[in-house]
Design an enzyme around this catalytic site. Structure first.
Site, PDB file in Angstrom:
ATOM      1  N   GLY A 171       2.257  -2.404  -6.915  1.00 17.59           N
ATOM      2  CA  GLY A 171       2.197  -2.912  -5.659  1.00 17.59           C
ATOM      3  C   GLY A 171       1.535  -4.649  -5.641  1.00 17.59           C
TER       4      GLY A 171
ATOM      5  CD  GLU B  76       5.625 -10.729   1.274  1.00 19.04           C
ATOM      6  OE1 GLU B  76       6.139 -11.940   1.320  1.00 19.04           O
ATOM      7  OE2 GLU B  76       5.900  -9.977   0.363  1.00 19.04           O
TER       8      GLU B  76
ATOM      9  NE  ARG C 197       9.755 -13.390  -4.033  1.00 14.71           N
ATOM     10  CZ  ARG C 197       9.265 -12.063  -3.752  1.00 14.71           C
ATOM     11  NH1 ARG C 197       8.688 -12.004  -2.700  1.00 14.71           N
ATOM     12  NH2 ARG C 197       9.913 -11.033  -4.527  1.00 14.71           N
TER      13      ARG C 197
ATOM     14  CE1 TYR D 199       5.440 -10.646  -3.756  1.00 16.29           C
ATOM     15  CE2 TYR D 199       5.214 -11.324  -6.030  1.00 16.29           C
ATOM     16  CZ  TYR D 199       5.755 -10.393  -4.910  1.00 16.29           C
ATOM     17  OH  TYR D 199       6.530  -9.703  -5.652  1.00 16.29           O
ATOM     18  CD1 TRP D 200       1.798  -9.263  -5.172  1.00 11.62           C
ATOM     19  CD2 TRP D 200      -0.412  -8.660  -4.665  1.00 11.62           C
ATOM     20  NE1 TRP D 200       1.811  -8.160  -4.137  1.00 11.62           N
ATOM     21  CE2 TRP D 200       0.770  -8.140  -3.801  1.00 11.62           C
ATOM     22  CE3 TRP D 200      -1.562  -8.695  -4.509  1.00 11.62           C
ATOM     23  CZ2 TRP D 200       0.277  -7.252  -2.941  1.00 11.62           C
ATOM     24  CZ3 TRP D 200      -1.929  -7.614  -3.332  1.00 11.62           C
ATOM     25  CH2 TRP D 200      -0.950  -7.025  -2.795  1.00 11.62           C
TER      26      TRP D 200
ATOM     27  CD1 TRP E 245       2.910  -0.414  -1.243  1.00  9.51           C
ATOM     28  CD2 TRP E 245       0.680  -0.458  -1.504  1.00  9.51           C
ATOM     29  NE1 TRP E 245       2.554  -1.581  -1.859  1.00  9.51           N
ATOM     30  CE2 TRP E 245       1.080  -1.641  -2.048  1.00  9.51           C
ATOM     31  CE3 TRP E 245      -0.687  -0.007  -1.628  1.00  9.51           C
ATOM     32  CZ2 TRP E 245       0.191  -2.688  -2.380  1.00  9.51           C
ATOM     33  CZ3 TRP E 245      -1.482  -0.954  -2.224  1.00  9.51           C
ATOM     34  CH2 TRP E 245      -1.123  -2.204  -2.554  1.00  9.51           C
ATOM     35  CG  ASP E 246       5.273  -2.279   2.161  1.00  8.18           C
ATOM     36  OD1 ASP E 246       5.465  -1.884   1.377  1.00  8.18           O
ATOM     37  OD2 ASP E 246       5.240  -3.608   2.596  1.00  8.18           O
TER      38      ASP E 246
ATOM     39  CD1 TRP F 175       8.612  -1.675  -1.551  1.00  7.92           C
ATOM     40  CD2 TRP F 175      10.001  -2.178   0.049  1.00  7.92           C
ATOM     41  NE1 TRP F 175       9.356  -2.725  -2.239  1.00  7.92           N
ATOM     42  CE2 TRP F 175      10.176  -3.026  -1.189  1.00  7.92           C
ATOM     43  CE3 TRP F 175      11.055  -2.432   0.998  1.00  7.92           C
ATOM     44  CZ2 TRP F 175      11.396  -3.647  -1.435  1.00  7.92           C
ATOM     45  CZ3 TRP F 175      11.889  -3.266   0.699  1.00  7.92           C
ATOM     46  CH2 TRP F 175      12.388  -3.919  -0.460  1.00  7.92           C
TER      47      TRP F 175
ATOM     48  CG  ASP G 205       5.327  -6.675  -6.979  1.00  3.82           C
ATOM     49  OD1 ASP G 205       4.622  -5.620  -6.891  1.00  3.82           O
ATOM     50  OD2 ASP G 205       6.163  -6.917  -6.236  1.00  3.82           O
TER      51      ASP G 205
ATOM     52  CE1 TYR H 227      13.300  -6.872  -2.382  1.00 10.02           C
ATOM     53  CE2 TYR H 227      14.371  -4.811  -3.425  1.00 10.02           C
ATOM     54  CZ  TYR H 227      13.179  -5.741  -3.425  1.00 10.02           C
ATOM     55  OH  TYR H 227      12.125  -5.701  -4.250  1.00 10.02           O
TER      56      TYR H 227
HETATM   57  C1  9WN Z   1       8.672  -5.178  -5.054  1.00 11.32           C
HETATM   58  C2  9WN Z   1       7.245  -4.910   0.421  1.00 11.32           C
HETATM   59  C3  9WN Z   1       6.675  -4.805  -1.184  1.00 11.32           C
HETATM   60  C4  9WN Z   1       5.280  -4.715  -1.227  1.00 11.32           C
HETATM   61  C5  9WN Z   1       4.585  -4.817  -2.610  1.00 11.32           C
HETATM   62  C6  9WN Z   1       4.921  -6.396  -2.819  1.00 11.32           C
HETATM   63  C7  9WN Z   1       6.500  -6.820  -2.490  1.00 11.32           C
HETATM   64  C8  9WN Z   1       8.452  -6.126  -3.906  1.00 11.32           C
HETATM   65  C9  9WN Z   1       8.973  -7.356  -3.911  1.00 11.32           C
HETATM   66  O1  9WN Z   1       6.918  -6.326  -1.503  1.00 11.32           O
HETATM   67  O2  9WN Z   1       7.139  -6.244  -3.791  1.00 11.32           O
HETATM   68  O3  9WN Z   1       8.477  -3.782  -4.594  1.00 11.32           O
HETATM   69  O4  9WN Z   1      10.320  -7.534  -4.197  1.00 11.32           O
HETATM   70  O5  9WN Z   1       8.379  -8.532  -4.068  1.00 11.32           O
HETATM   71  O6  9WN Z   1       4.445  -6.966  -3.890  1.00 11.32           O
HETATM   72  O7  9WN Z   1       3.157  -4.695  -2.465  1.00 11.32           O
HETATM   73  O8  9WN Z   1       5.166  -3.038  -1.096  1.00 11.32           O
HETATM   74  O9  9WN Z   1       6.418  -5.555   1.292  1.00 11.32           O
END
Ligand code: 9WN
Length: 483
Positions: A193, A440, A235, A391-392, A64-65, A62, A195, A110
């Site tokens: 990022g 996470e 989720r 999440y978020w 930005w990770d 990924w 989501d 995934y």
């Molecule tokens: C979709 C990988 C990524 C992070 C994101 C986070 C989550 C993905 C998902 O995981 O997103 O890109 O499937 O949920 O929201 O910030 O980069 O860790």
């Protein structure tokens, strides 16, 4: 402050010896976690080393990770940090896009899998990517990695990566800021990022679920995996996923032509988090170029940074005391008012005016909103949209903490409060990660990530996660001088 910090007997780093010992042990564990998540692949007859976010679910690279991972790795294993970023730019499209996912071959766990994107014609040989991007932490990471490199070690790395980074900036400027106003448009919640942040709820009302093709909804119903491998309640909802995949199908239908996508997408937002990273990324790129004597080329990026800083300051809404995203889909121009931690990212950008600074810090330091025991929750605790575990929509994320810490420290020379909050946030972030391990995200009220040992499904997101490990290393090295 936790008890460790009260013990006398400071060591060389200024920390009590027991505290320093624990920190060093934790660095070893972080190193192991990053080794555990390493994937080595050979594509186009070249070997790539990349770190996946978590082998429990996120089994690809990924954007930005990986940038965050490289900033941690440079302190432990410089070659791996260079390789991480080399791999990240390896699938860059001809138009300059660096995608949010670079897929590892043979991994199908995934969802959405590689073929769901229909990006075949943009592939660089065997390197397969998604078709959207993520917040541009990349140039910040390249600058950081270069600055922290052992003497003379980073020469080749920079020659290889810098042209790709400059091309990526040109892509973002051209396609995501076509009106040249300084704020960038994202076209998919995954690009943010963050989501399923409440920031996107109002935009979702414009994505009519009946417009999402039946085949796409059936595919989500049959093949979605995140809610089965992780806890469904944490989720995004099924409807969110219909929208996510409906957008992917639409963009594929538009041939991944970004002029058309930005103009026609039912989801298009000037994102303050993405734009704040953009401003900082331009400064970082200009700094890298200046450091290698390419000062003329740096000027353009300085100008872009400044333009975005001004544009971000203008998104301030006095009535609601926050910076605002702007919904710009299909000709709309509607500010989005949601109390989330994205409103603190203009600190990182250096966009906060003297008048705005005390207001921003008042909001951030309020224990009822953003400063509980383990700040900074992704959504304000007193918002009706706050959800502790989804999440978020509530949990604290190490990545946004890192960015807010850097933002607070940026204002430290002019504000004692910013400095004090920045230091406290370093403490609490390290403490939160140390007492749980690498998850996470975390409970902002208790700092937990696994409330019940026996109940694994209640853990906060997926485990042995890479960026908390990398961020732990970066914070420990930068602010605790751990050696
Ligand atoms: C979709 C990988 C990524 C992070 C994101 C986070 C989550 C993905 C998902 O995981 O997103 O890109 O499937 O949920 O929201 O910030 O980069 O860790």
């Amino acid at each position: 402050m936790n008890d460790h910090y009260k013990t006398p007997k400071p060591s060389n780093s200024g920390l009590p010896q027991s505290r320093e010992q624990k920190l060093l042990e934790m660095l070893k564990v972080a190193d192991h976690a990053l080794k555990h998540n390493l994937y080595v692949t050979t594509l186009n007859e070249k070997t790539y080393r990349r770190t996946v976010p978590s082998k429990e679910f996120y089994v690809h690279q990924w954007n930005w990770d990986s940038a965050a991972v490289a900033m941690g790795l440079i302190h432990l294993d410089p070659e791996r940090a260079y390789d991480e970023l080399r791999a990240l730019v390896s699938g860059q499209w001809d138009n300059g896009l660096i995608a949010h996912i670079t897929y590892n071959p043979g991994e199908t766990r995934y969802y959405p899998q590689a073929e769901k994107w229909h990006t075949e014609q943009f592939r660089r040989g065997e390197i397969v990517t998604s078709g959207i991007t993520q917040p541009p932490l990349l140039s910040i990471a390249v600058d950081y990695v270069y600055k922290h490199s052992p003497d003379g070690a980073a020469g080749d790395f920079l020659d290889e990566v810098l042209p790709a980074v400059m091309k990526y900036h040109d892509y973002l400027k051209r396609y995501r800021d076509p009106e040249d106003g300084g704020l960038l448009t994202i076209v998919h919640p995954w690009e943010s990022g963050t989501d399923n942040s409440p920031r996107w709820d109002s935009s979702y009302t414009h994505i009519n679920l009946t417009d999402v093709p039946q085949a796409v909804r059936e595919d989500v119903d049959a093949n979605r995996t995140d809610d089965k491998l992780g806890k469904a309640l944490h989720r995004p909802t099924q409807e969110d996923y219909y929208r996510f995949m409906g957008l992917v199908a639409l963009f594929a239908k538009l041939g991944w032509d970004y002029e058309k996508i930005v103009a026609q997408s039912p989801f298009a937002v000037k994102d303050i988090l993405f734009s704040s990273l953009w401003a900082r990324a331009n400064e970082a790129l200009a700094d890298t170029l200046t450091r290698v004597g390419r000062t003329d080329e740096a000027t353009k990026y300085h100008k872009w940074a400044q333009q975005t800083q001004e544009a971000l300051a203008h998104t301030w809404d006095e009535e609601h005391q926050q910076y605002c995203d702007i919904d710009v889909a299909q000709g709309r121009r509607e500010p989005i008012i949601e109390p989330t931690n994205a409103m603190f990212l203009p600190l990182l950008a250096g966009a906060v005016t003297d008048e705005q600074l005390p207001k921003v810090l008042t909001r951030l330091s309020d224990p009822e909103q953003f400063w509980p025991a383990y700040p900074v929750p992704s959504t304000a605790l007193n918002s009706p949209k706050f959800e502790l575990t989804r999440y978020w929509r509530g949990p604290t994320w190490p990545i946004t903490n890192l960015l807010i810490i850097e933002g607070l420290m940026r204002y430290a020379p002019q504000s004692a409060q910013a400095r004090q909050m920045g230091e406290e946030l370093v403490d609490r972030t390290l403490d939160m990660i140390e007492k749980n391990g690498f998850y996470e995200y975390y409970d902002p009220t208790k700092g937990e990530a696994r409330p019940g040992r026996e109940d694994n499904a209640r853990q906060f997101g997926f485990a042995t996660f890479s960026w908390p490990a990398a961020i732990f290393i970066q914070l420990a090295k930068q602010y605790r001088k751990a050696h």
